[in-house]
Design an enzyme around this catalytic site. Structure first.
Site, PDB file in Angstrom:
ATOM      1  NE  ARG A  58      -7.753   2.600   6.914  1.00 31.76           N
ATOM      2  CZ  ARG A  58      -7.424   3.799   7.594  1.00 31.76           C
ATOM      3  NH1 ARG A  58      -8.292   4.258   8.287  1.00 31.76           N
ATOM      4  NH2 ARG A  58      -6.147   4.180   7.649  1.00 31.76           N
ATOM      5  CE1 TYR A  71       2.024   4.582   0.231  1.00 30.78           C
ATOM      6  CE2 TYR A  71       2.151   6.438  -1.517  1.00 30.78           C
ATOM      7  CZ  TYR A  71       1.384   5.203  -0.751  1.00 30.78           C
ATOM      8  OH  TYR A  71       0.547   4.754  -1.410  1.00 30.78           O
ATOM      9  CE  LYS A 127       2.319   1.696  -2.262  1.00 27.70           C
ATOM     10  NZ  LYS A 127       1.808   0.565  -1.867  1.00 27.70           N
TER      11      LYS A 127
END
Length: 252
Positions: free
Chosen positions: A16, A154, A158
Site C-alpha cells: 500500500r 522513527y 530515518k
C-alpha cells in the site's frame, strides 16, 4: 524515461501507500517487480494492479526483521526473473509516543524495521548486484530525520538510513552500484491517516493543516515519491549516488 527491458526490482512494504505506488511505477517503466510485504496476501492488490496494466510481478511474503526471510525473498526474485537490478527499501512502521513514554519494544521495533531491515535487504541484494557489476539501491528516509516530536524512534532510524546510504555509496561505487535515499515530507497515506487518528484529529483536517504550511500548498501523494524513485532507478541517475533527496513541497 523508462528502464531497460530486463530490469528487475524489489520493493519492500509494497502492499500500500508509497511502496505500492513505487512498485506500480517501476512496472509501468518496464521493470519486473517483486512486490514484498510482511504477509504475502497483503501484496494482492498491488500485484493485481500491475498485472492489469500488463506488467510483470510476483508477490512475496517477507518480514524484514528476519534475515532468513529476507534472503529467501531476494533469492526467489532472482529465481523468478533471472537477476536483480533495483532494490527499494520502503518497509516501515510507526510506534509514536513522547520519548519518556516510549517503551523499549516500540523503540526497537521501529529501528529494526527501518534501519536493520534496510541493512538486511541490501546485504542480500548485494550478493547478486556485485556479481553483475551494477545495481541501484534506493532507501526511504523522511523529513523526520531532522527531528520530530513524538517520533524519536522513527527520526533516529530515518537519520541513520541517510548515514547508511552515504556510506554504502562510497563502498559500493567501485562495483557499479549507486545508493541514494528519498526523504518524503507529509504524504497522504493510510499510515499518516492512522497518525492523525492517534492524535485525535480527522485525517482530512490534518492534511489541510499541513498543506497550509507547505510552500506548494498541498500534501504529497505516493506518486510524487514513486516518480523520484523511478528517476533514481533509471539511466538519467547513473552518476548520482550517496544523496538524500527531500521531496517535501518546499522548505518549511
Amino acid at each position: 524515461m523508462g528502464l531497460a527491458a530486463d530490469t528487475v526490482a524489489v520493493v519492500t512494504g509494497a502492499g500500500r501507500g508509497i511502496g505500492a505506488a513505487t512498485a506500480e511505477r517501476l512496472a509501468l517503466e518496464g521493470a519486473a517487480v517483486a512486490v514484498v510485504e510482511r504477509i504475502e496476501a497483503d501484496t494482492a492488490a498491488t500485484v493485481s494492479s500491475i498485472r492489469a496494466a500488463g506488467g510483470r510481478c510476483v508477490g512475496i511474503g517477507c518480514d524484514v526483521e528476519d534475515t532468513g526471510q529476507v534472503e529467501a525473498a531476494i533469492d526467489r526474485t532472482v529465481e523468478e526473473f533471472g537477476r536483480l537490478d533495483v532494490l527499494v527499501n520502503n518497509a516501515g512502521v510507526t510506534r509514536d509516543n513522547l520519548f519518556f513514554m516510549m517503551s523499549d519494544e516500540d523503540w526497537d521495533t521501529v529501528i529494526d524495521v527501518h534501519l536493520h531491515g534496510a541493512l538486511r535487504t541490501a546485504r542480500a541484494a548485494l550478493r547478486h548486484m556485485v556479481r553483475q557489476g551494477s545495481g541501484r539501491i534506493v532507501n526511504l528516509s523522511s523529513v523526520a530525520a531532522r527531528g520530530n516530536p513524538g517520533q524519536a524512534n522513527y527520526a533516529t532510524a530515518k537519520a541513520a538510513v541517510q548515514g547508511l546510504t552515504r556510506t554504502l555509496a562510497v563502498e559500493l561505487g567501485p562495483y557499479g552500484i549507486t545508493v541514494n535515499a528519498v526523504a518524503p515530507g507529509f504524504i497522504a497515506t493510510a499510515m499518516t491517516d492512522d497518525t492523525a487518528r492517534r492524535l485525535g484529529t480527522d485525517p482530512v483536517r490534518l492534511r489541510e493543516q499541513v498543506a497550509s504550511r507547505v510552500p506548494l500548498r498541498r500534501v504529497g501523494s505516493p506518486s510524487d515519491i514513486a516518480g523520484v524513485v523511478a528517476f533514481l532507478a533509471g539511466a538519467d541517475a547513473a552518476y548520482l549516488t550517496g544523496q538524500t533527496i527531500y521531496v517535501d513541497g518546499g522548505p518549511q
